[in-house]
Design a protein around this motif. Structure first.
Motif, PDB file in Angstrom:
ATOM      1  N   ARG A 157      78.179  19.215  13.683  1.00  0.00           N
ATOM      2  CA  ARG A 157      77.663  19.093  12.324  1.00  0.00           C
ATOM      3  C   ARG A 157      78.643  19.725  11.332  1.00  0.00           C
ATOM      4  NH1 ARG A 157      72.898  20.302  13.371  1.00  0.00           N
ATOM      5  NH2 ARG A 157      73.026  22.561  13.038  1.00  0.00           N
ATOM      6  N   LEU A 158      79.217  20.861  11.742  1.00  0.00           N
ATOM      7  CA  LEU A 158      80.203  21.523  10.898  1.00  0.00           C
ATOM      8  C   LEU A 158      81.517  20.762  10.868  1.00  0.00           C
ATOM      9  CD1 LEU A 158      79.560  25.221  12.004  1.00  0.00           C
ATOM     10  CD2 LEU A 158      78.751  24.082   9.918  1.00  0.00           C
ATOM     11  N   ALA A 159      81.795  20.024  11.935  1.00  0.00           N
ATOM     12  CA  ALA A 159      83.064  19.297  12.035  1.00  0.00           C
ATOM     13  C   ALA A 159      82.959  17.855  11.531  1.00  0.00           C
ATOM     14  CB  ALA A 159      83.532  19.304  13.494  1.00  0.00           C
ATOM     15  N   GLY A 160      81.829  17.490  10.942  1.00  0.00           N
ATOM     16  CA  GLY A 160      81.638  16.117  10.502  1.00  0.00           C
ATOM     17  C   GLY A 160      81.048  15.280  11.619  1.00  0.00           C
ATOM     18  N   GLY A 161      79.787  15.571  11.953  1.00  0.00           N
ATOM     19  CA  GLY A 161      79.181  15.009  13.150  1.00  0.00           C
ATOM     20  C   GLY A 161      79.131  13.502  13.193  1.00  0.00           C
ATOM     21  N   LEU A 162      78.713  12.844  12.116  1.00  0.00           N
ATOM     22  CA  LEU A 162      78.608  11.390  12.134  1.00  0.00           C
ATOM     23  C   LEU A 162      79.974  10.739  12.270  1.00  0.00           C
ATOM     24  CD1 LEU A 162      75.858  10.677   9.463  1.00  0.00           C
ATOM     25  CD2 LEU A 162      75.695  10.439  11.942  1.00  0.00           C
ATOM     26  N   ARG A 163      80.950  11.300  11.570  1.00  0.00           N
ATOM     27  CA  ARG A 163      82.298  10.752  11.686  1.00  0.00           C
ATOM     28  C   ARG A 163      82.820  10.903  13.117  1.00  0.00           C
ATOM     29  NH1 ARG A 163      85.944  13.825   7.988  1.00  0.00           N
ATOM     30  NH2 ARG A 163      85.966  15.270   9.737  1.00  0.00           N
ATOM     31  N   PHE A 164      82.542  12.062  13.707  1.00  0.00           N
ATOM     32  CA  PHE A 164      82.979  12.294  15.082  1.00  0.00           C
ATOM     33  C   PHE A 164      82.262  11.338  16.036  1.00  0.00           C
ATOM     34  CE2 PHE A 164      82.545  14.287  19.237  1.00  0.00           C
ATOM     35  CZ  PHE A 164      83.848  14.674  19.510  1.00  0.00           C
ATOM     36  N   ALA A 165      80.959  11.165  15.872  1.00  0.00           N
ATOM     37  CA  ALA A 165      80.200  10.255  16.742  1.00  0.00           C
ATOM     38  C   ALA A 165      80.745   8.841  16.654  1.00  0.00           C
ATOM     39  CB  ALA A 165      78.724  10.289  16.365  1.00  0.00           C
ATOM     40  N   ARG A 166      81.096   8.418  15.451  1.00  0.00           N
ATOM     41  CA  ARG A 166      81.673   7.088  15.310  1.00  0.00           C
ATOM     42  C   ARG A 166      82.995   6.990  16.055  1.00  0.00           C
ATOM     43  NH1 ARG A 166      85.808   5.071  12.464  1.00  0.00           N
ATOM     44  NH2 ARG A 166      85.767   2.815  12.023  1.00  0.00           N
ATOM     45  N   MET A 167      83.835   7.995  15.901  1.00  0.00           N
ATOM     46  CA  MET A 167      85.127   7.956  16.572  1.00  0.00           C
ATOM     47  C   MET A 167      84.963   7.893  18.080  1.00  0.00           C
ATOM     48  SD  MET A 167      87.427   7.789  14.284  1.00  0.00           S
ATOM     49  CE  MET A 167      88.819   8.013  15.386  1.00  0.00           C
ATOM     50  N   MET A 168      83.991   8.619  18.617  1.00  0.00           N
ATOM     51  CA  MET A 168      83.822   8.649  20.058  1.00  0.00           C
ATOM     52  C   MET A 168      83.265   7.340  20.618  1.00  0.00           C
ATOM     53  SD  MET A 168      85.133  11.465  20.992  1.00  0.00           S
ATOM     54  CE  MET A 168      86.287  11.125  19.647  1.00  0.00           C
ATOM     55  N   ALA A 169      82.645   6.530  19.763  1.00  0.00           N
ATOM     56  CA  ALA A 169      82.150   5.231  20.207  1.00  0.00           C
ATOM     57  C   ALA A 169      83.223   4.153  20.137  1.00  0.00           C
ATOM     58  CB  ALA A 169      80.948   4.813  19.364  1.00  0.00           C
ATOM     59  N   LEU A 170      84.358   4.470  19.521  1.00  0.00           N
ATOM     60  CA  LEU A 170      85.390   3.463  19.309  1.00  0.00           C
ATOM     61  C   LEU A 170      86.092   3.072  20.606  1.00  0.00           C
ATOM     62  CD1 LEU A 170      87.236   4.764  16.119  1.00  0.00           C
ATOM     63  CD2 LEU A 170      85.783   2.734  16.280  1.00  0.00           C
ATOM     64  N   GLY A 199      89.200  -0.500  29.648  1.00  0.00           N
ATOM     65  CA  GLY A 199      90.315  -1.131  28.966  1.00  0.00           C
ATOM     66  C   GLY A 199      90.385  -0.711  27.509  1.00  0.00           C
ATOM     67  N   PRO A 200      91.473  -1.052  26.828  1.00  0.00           N
ATOM     68  CA  PRO A 200      91.642  -0.618  25.435  1.00  0.00           C
ATOM     69  C   PRO A 200      90.562  -1.112  24.493  1.00  0.00           C
ATOM     70  CG  PRO A 200      93.742  -1.321  26.355  1.00  0.00           C
ATOM     71  CD  PRO A 200      92.686  -1.696  27.353  1.00  0.00           C
ATOM     72  N   GLU A 201      89.896  -2.211  24.823  1.00  0.00           N
ATOM     73  CA  GLU A 201      88.851  -2.746  23.935  1.00  0.00           C
ATOM     74  C   GLU A 201      87.440  -2.328  24.332  1.00  0.00           C
ATOM     75  OE1 GLU A 201      92.127  -4.004  22.467  1.00  0.00           O
ATOM     76  OE2 GLU A 201      91.758  -4.703  24.494  1.00  0.00           O
ATOM     77  N   SER A 202      87.288  -1.514  25.368  1.00  0.00           N
ATOM     78  CA  SER A 202      85.961  -1.117  25.840  1.00  0.00           C
ATOM     79  C   SER A 202      85.346  -0.076  24.915  1.00  0.00           C
ATOM     80  CB  SER A 202      86.043  -0.541  27.258  1.00  0.00           C
ATOM     81  OG  SER A 202      86.531  -1.491  28.158  1.00  0.00           O
ATOM     82  N   ALA A 203      84.088  -0.260  24.549  1.00  0.00           N
ATOM     83  CA  ALA A 203      83.387   0.741  23.748  1.00  0.00           C
ATOM     84  C   ALA A 203      83.345   2.055  24.518  1.00  0.00           C
ATOM     85  CB  ALA A 203      81.970   0.266  23.451  1.00  0.00           C
ATOM     86  N   GLY A 204      83.646   3.142  23.819  1.00  0.00           N
ATOM     87  CA  GLY A 204      83.631   4.453  24.455  1.00  0.00           C
ATOM     88  C   GLY A 204      84.915   4.828  25.157  1.00  0.00           C
ATOM     89  N   SER A 205      85.861   3.886  25.256  1.00  0.00           N
ATOM     90  CA  SER A 205      87.121   4.232  25.917  1.00  0.00           C
ATOM     91  C   SER A 205      87.911   5.249  25.112  1.00  0.00           C
ATOM     92  CB  SER A 205      87.959   2.974  26.172  1.00  0.00           C
ATOM     93  OG  SER A 205      88.246   2.284  24.964  1.00  0.00           O
ATOM     94  N   GLY A 206      87.681   5.295  23.800  1.00  0.00           N
ATOM     95  CA  GLY A 206      88.341   6.303  22.978  1.00  0.00           C
ATOM     96  C   GLY A 206      87.930   7.703  23.374  1.00  0.00           C
ATOM     97  N   LEU A 207      86.639   7.891  23.659  1.00  0.00           N
ATOM     98  CA  LEU A 207      86.147   9.200  24.075  1.00  0.00           C
ATOM     99  C   LEU A 207      86.803   9.633  25.377  1.00  0.00           C
ATOM    100  CD1 LEU A 207      84.245  11.637  24.055  1.00  0.00           C
ATOM    101  CD2 LEU A 207      82.479  10.184  25.080  1.00  0.00           C
ATOM    102  N   PHE A 208      86.859   8.727  26.349  1.00  0.00           N
ATOM    103  CA  PHE A 208      87.437   9.098  27.641  1.00  0.00           C
ATOM    104  C   PHE A 208      88.928   9.372  27.506  1.00  0.00           C
ATOM    105  CE2 PHE A 208      88.904   8.680  31.969  1.00  0.00           C
ATOM    106  CZ  PHE A 208      87.884   9.275  32.702  1.00  0.00           C
ATOM    107  N   GLY A 209      89.642   8.538  26.738  1.00  0.00           N
ATOM    108  CA  GLY A 209      91.063   8.764  26.545  1.00  0.00           C
ATOM    109  C   GLY A 209      91.338  10.082  25.849  1.00  0.00           C
ATOM    110  N   TRP A 210      90.539  10.416  24.841  1.00  0.00           N
ATOM    111  CA  TRP A 210      90.695  11.684  24.126  1.00  0.00           C
ATOM    112  C   TRP A 210      90.362  12.858  25.038  1.00  0.00           C
ATOM    113  CZ3 TRP A 210      86.711  15.069  22.042  1.00  0.00           C
ATOM    114  CH2 TRP A 210      87.215  16.081  21.206  1.00  0.00           C
ATOM    115  N   LEU A 211      89.275  12.742  25.800  1.00  0.00           N
ATOM    116  CA  LEU A 211      88.879  13.817  26.707  1.00  0.00           C
ATOM    117  C   LEU A 211      89.992  14.129  27.711  1.00  0.00           C
ATOM    118  CD1 LEU A 211      86.707  15.671  28.076  1.00  0.00           C
ATOM    119  CD2 LEU A 211      86.025  13.667  29.401  1.00  0.00           C
TER     120      LEU A 211
END
Length: 533
Positions: A157-170, A199-211
């Motif tokens: 919430r302090l880090a911009g929760g909605l923006r972060f949630a969107r990024m993690m779903a990308l 794959g690069p187009e899979s929903a949520g792959s951004g979260l796993f790649g970042w993690l």
């Protein structure tokens, strides 16, 4: 009569057994293979002078796991080693994206692709420092992760929760395009997402790649000194010192259920081994529900849903004993333990699309391991113990290449696919093939023969895609280790939180078994309700 019988002596089964033994339970672990470890084993099968990891090799999730930390395996002789650089993605033109535990070094590498990308990477690293521990807490605890989830929500919430949630779903492609101008950072993220079957187009792959990228940035990709088998050996030693037993060569063929409760297991030799309190199955969920249990012991809704269970892609692996270091054109690749081999993100998308169409990729994306670079004990000085793996479809319809591969994986098909992988390496390391002293091929059927849990060579016990994670793993329900059979718990990576070597599914199952019977009864009734169609 032991208090608990654990089926499978892979890392999750051994962790579960250790947790139960720490609570004072008597435990017996049964393993079908002639040695413990599951997919965490090593041998000298390529060359007697070289230690080769049969399956998994690098363990960032183990380094992050509070489950393994609590077992204090260093007291059992386990030691960890790091390559000078964590990960590299070399390109044929000599450029190279490098992930280092030194944030300044990583940033400089990414700035060489596009000025400003180093600063953008540092921003993501700072976000990880704020929320990473709580996110890992959500990952390593049973679902729902109330305590860690609330803490993570507060910090986000302090880090911009909605923006972060969107990024993690990308999808990871879109995440990279939004955050970075150059190809280097995008390749690090996308390559790390493909450590799973995302794959690069899979929903949520951004979260796993970042993690995975942030784990590498903060903790590295460590390896056990002396081989992957040293991790399993430490778990076995610890268990035996606490009175537990590990019996190898014992193939469990069934779970004995009486009056709705798991009371024993039956081996291939016909022996029935009773369990006073619980049976923990560290095997893939389809194996448990479709082979080890009778249809009448499982609710019809669960049987219907388990038929929809999606495996991850098959794995094709090649091991090498090399007479010298790999001659990478890119200098940044020479000190990395792990390497990703693909020309660009489009190349990764092409690879993923061919898999989705059930085609054997003609230009396979390869994960490459330089084990002697990571741990000098693996081979003689001046040599390299190396491997590479790629993915192929579970069910093959066609070959995108010119070899006519069908998935029969006879000797000629194995040799052709291994040559295809080596051609990928040779593009970035001319002269690689001239260094090969010994080669071993582990095609999907070979991997499954060495560990029945690797169905068709699947290394994740089920897809990492979002439709089979959290409350959907292994089937829609509570996302927990309890099963519809009382006293029977799923302790494999088919349960939340899924694959990688961290021990969480085994620990979660053990803790569930230790809970009061009344609590288990409530959860079992809840899962029966939720698992119906």
């Amino acid at each position: 009569m032991p208090d608990a019988v654990v089926i499978g002596a892979g890392p999750n089964g051994l962790v579960a057994a250790n947790v139960l033994a720490d609570a004072g339970w008597s435990v017996e672990v049964l393993e079908a293979q002639d040695q413990p470890g599951g997919a965490v084993r090593s041998d000298r099968g390529v060359d007697p002078a070289f230690v080769t990891d049969l399956f998994s090799s690098f363990y960032p999730m183990a380094a992050a796991s509070p489950v393994l930390a609590a077992l204090a395996l260093e007291e059992e002789g386990l030691r960890w080693s790091h390559a000078p650089k964590v990960l590299a993605h070399p390109l044929p033109d000599g450029r190279c994206a490098v992930l280092s535990r030194d944030l300044h070094e990583t940033g400089g590498s990414l700035d060489s692709f596009a000025a400003g990308d180093g600063a953008a990477w540092r921003e993501w690293s700072q976000l990880w420092e704020r929320v990473g521990a709580d996110l890992l807490g959500c990952l390593f605890t049973p679902f729902p992760p109330v305590r860690s989830g609330l803490a993570a929500a507060g910090r986000l919430r302090l880090a911009g929760g909605l923006r972060f949630a969107r990024m993690m779903a990308l999808p990871v492609r879109r995440m990279g395009e939004e955050q970075f101008a150059g190809e280097g950072a995008r390749l690090l993220l996308a390559g790390n997402a493909l450590h799973a079957d995302l794959g690069p187009e899979s929903a949520g792959s951004g979260l796993f790649g970042w993690l995975m990228s942030m784990l590498g940035q903060s903790l590295g990709f460590p390896v056990p000194v002396g081989g992957a088998g040293m991790l399993s050996a430490a778990l076995v030693r610890r268990l035996r010192r606490r009175g537990g037993a590990v019996r190898c060569g014992e193939d469990v063929r069934g779970v004995v259920v009486r009056s709705g409760r798991a009371v024993a297991v039956r081996t291939a030799g016909g022996e029935e081994i009773p369990a006073r309190r619980a049976v923990l199955a560290a095997v893939p969920a389809p194996l448990l529900y479709q082979r080890l249990l009778r249809p009448q012991d499982v609710p019809a809704g669960v049987l219907r849903q388990i038929r929809r269970f999606q495996w991850d892609m098959s794995t094709f692996k090649v091991d090498w004993a090399l007479d010298g270091p790999v001659p990478w054109t890119a200098q940044g690749a020479r000190q990395a333990g792990t390497l990703h081999l693909a020309d660009d993100v489009d190349d990764l998308t092409r690879f993923a699309a061919q898999l989705a169409m059930r085609q054997v990729p003609d230009r396979p994306f390869a994960l490459f391991g330089q084990m002697t670079t990571a741990d000098p004990t693996r081979s003689p000085a001046g040599t390299e113990s190396a491997w590479a793996y790629t993915h192929v479809p579970q069910d093959i319809k066609a070959d995108a290449g010119e070899d006519g591969l069908t998935g029969a994986w006879d000797e000629s098909e194995q040799e052709a696919m291994a040559d295809r992988v080596e051609a990928r390496v040779e593009r970035c390391a001319p002269g690689f093939r001239a260094l090969i002293r010994g080669r071993r091929i582990l095609a999907p059927p070979t991997l499954e023969a060495l560990d029945a849990g690797l169905r068709g060579g699947a290394i994740n016990a089920g897809t990492t895609a979002i439709h089979q994670q959290l409350v959907f793993r292994p089937v829609p329900g509570t996302g927990r280790p309890e099963t519809p059979v009382r006293g029977l718990f799923l302790a494999s990576a088919s349960a939340h939180p899924g694959g990688a070597v961290h021990g969480a599914p085994g620990a979660n199952a053990a803790r569930a078994a230790l809970r009061l019977p009344a609590v288990n009864a409530v959860l079992t009734r809840l899962q029966r309700t939720l698992s119906g169609d």
